[in-house]
Design a protein around this motif. Sequence first.
Motif, PDB file in Angstrom:
ATOM      1  N   ILE A 160       1.022  -1.112   0.096  1.00  0.00           N
ATOM      2  CA  ILE A 160      -0.002  -0.128   0.085  1.00  0.00           C
ATOM      3  C   ILE A 160       0.870   1.232   0.006  1.00  0.00           C
ATOM      4  O   ILE A 160       0.675   2.225  -0.769  1.00  0.00           O
ATOM      5  N   SER A 161       1.951   1.182   0.781  1.00  0.00           N
ATOM      6  CA  SER A 161       2.886   2.326   1.007  1.00  0.00           C
ATOM      7  C   SER A 161       3.601   2.698  -0.207  1.00  0.00           C
ATOM      8  O   SER A 161       3.858   3.810  -0.562  1.00  0.00           O
ATOM      9  N   VAL A 162       3.907   1.551  -1.131  1.00  0.00           N
ATOM     10  CA  VAL A 162       4.384   1.913  -2.461  1.00  0.00           C
ATOM     11  C   VAL A 162       3.637   2.133  -3.622  1.00  0.00           C
ATOM     12  O   VAL A 162       4.334   2.098  -4.933  1.00  0.00           O
ATOM     13  N   THR A 163       2.340   1.684  -3.577  1.00  0.00           N
ATOM     14  CA  THR A 163       1.638   1.622  -4.951  1.00  0.00           C
ATOM     15  C   THR A 163       0.740   2.887  -5.008  1.00  0.00           C
ATOM     16  O   THR A 163       0.246   3.553  -4.354  1.00  0.00           O
ATOM     17  N   PRO A 164       1.181   3.623  -6.298  1.00  0.00           N
ATOM     18  CA  PRO A 164       0.532   4.788  -6.435  1.00  0.00           C
ATOM     19  C   PRO A 164      -0.900   4.494  -6.925  1.00  0.00           C
ATOM     20  O   PRO A 164      -1.301   3.626  -7.549  1.00  0.00           O
TER      21      PRO A 164
END
Length: 291
Positions: A112-116
Amino acid sequence: MNLLDVLLDPLDYAFMVRALVVAVVSAVVCAVLSCWLVLIGWSLMGDAVSHAVLPGVVLAYVVGAPFAVGALIFGLIAVALIGLVRSTSRVKEDAAIGIVFTTLFAFGLVLISVTPSQTDLNHIIFGNLLGVSSSDLVQVALLAAVALAVLLVRRRDLTLFAFDPIHANAIGLSPKRLSALLLGVLALTSVVALQAVGVVLVVAMLIIPGATAYLLTDKFSRMLVIAPAVSSAGAVVGIYVSYYYDTASGPMVVLTLGMVFALVYLFAPQHGVIGKQVRSRWKKRASKALV
């Protein structure tokens, strides 16, 4: 504003109608399954599967697939990994569950933290009941129907497995297959409830209704009626309260179920803390009166 207006006003909005339908459908299927989870002692397993589906949902979003597909795949992967760790090492079941579900959940948070994304993926964690679309509604209804059908068709075998797996094996049933079937339904049900309350609160809907019914009756057949009745009523009340007091809908549903459990825990006639004492006093008074 009279009672009729209170009940009908939220139904003027399509998103509220969809939220109510999804909440009730999720509540019913989760409650039916929770009866077996409580009897077998699989509360932690429900927590594990519900958290482990998070990376599957995020990956499904990345590739443009339905969320349910990714969630179901990772739910089954979690079950398989727990069984693998448990059967091929000295690690006990509770430790295996903790290792697998925390690792997969953390993996999902990293994704979630790295998915645009133009979509708020945090809704996967905390739920977005009021944002359920018509396609989500159809998806939830179909998955819930499959899960509920499996549970009802195999209810006798699953009940025997829950009460006495040794006897089930003696009459030709396979406890391993029944266990795998129940775990598969658990993964499917987690996907259904995910739309309603999110990953974090799914375990509450999988445990609280069954635990509540367990305190109200000694018969499993009655549990299968009481649990979904309590759960669906709690879902409706929770959504109405969230509408009028502007609170988060998913957490309010779970909070309502928790409050119902607290009341039953205290006042259930046979197994409630206070109710049991009152019942005992009335019995003593009745016996003295007869003497």
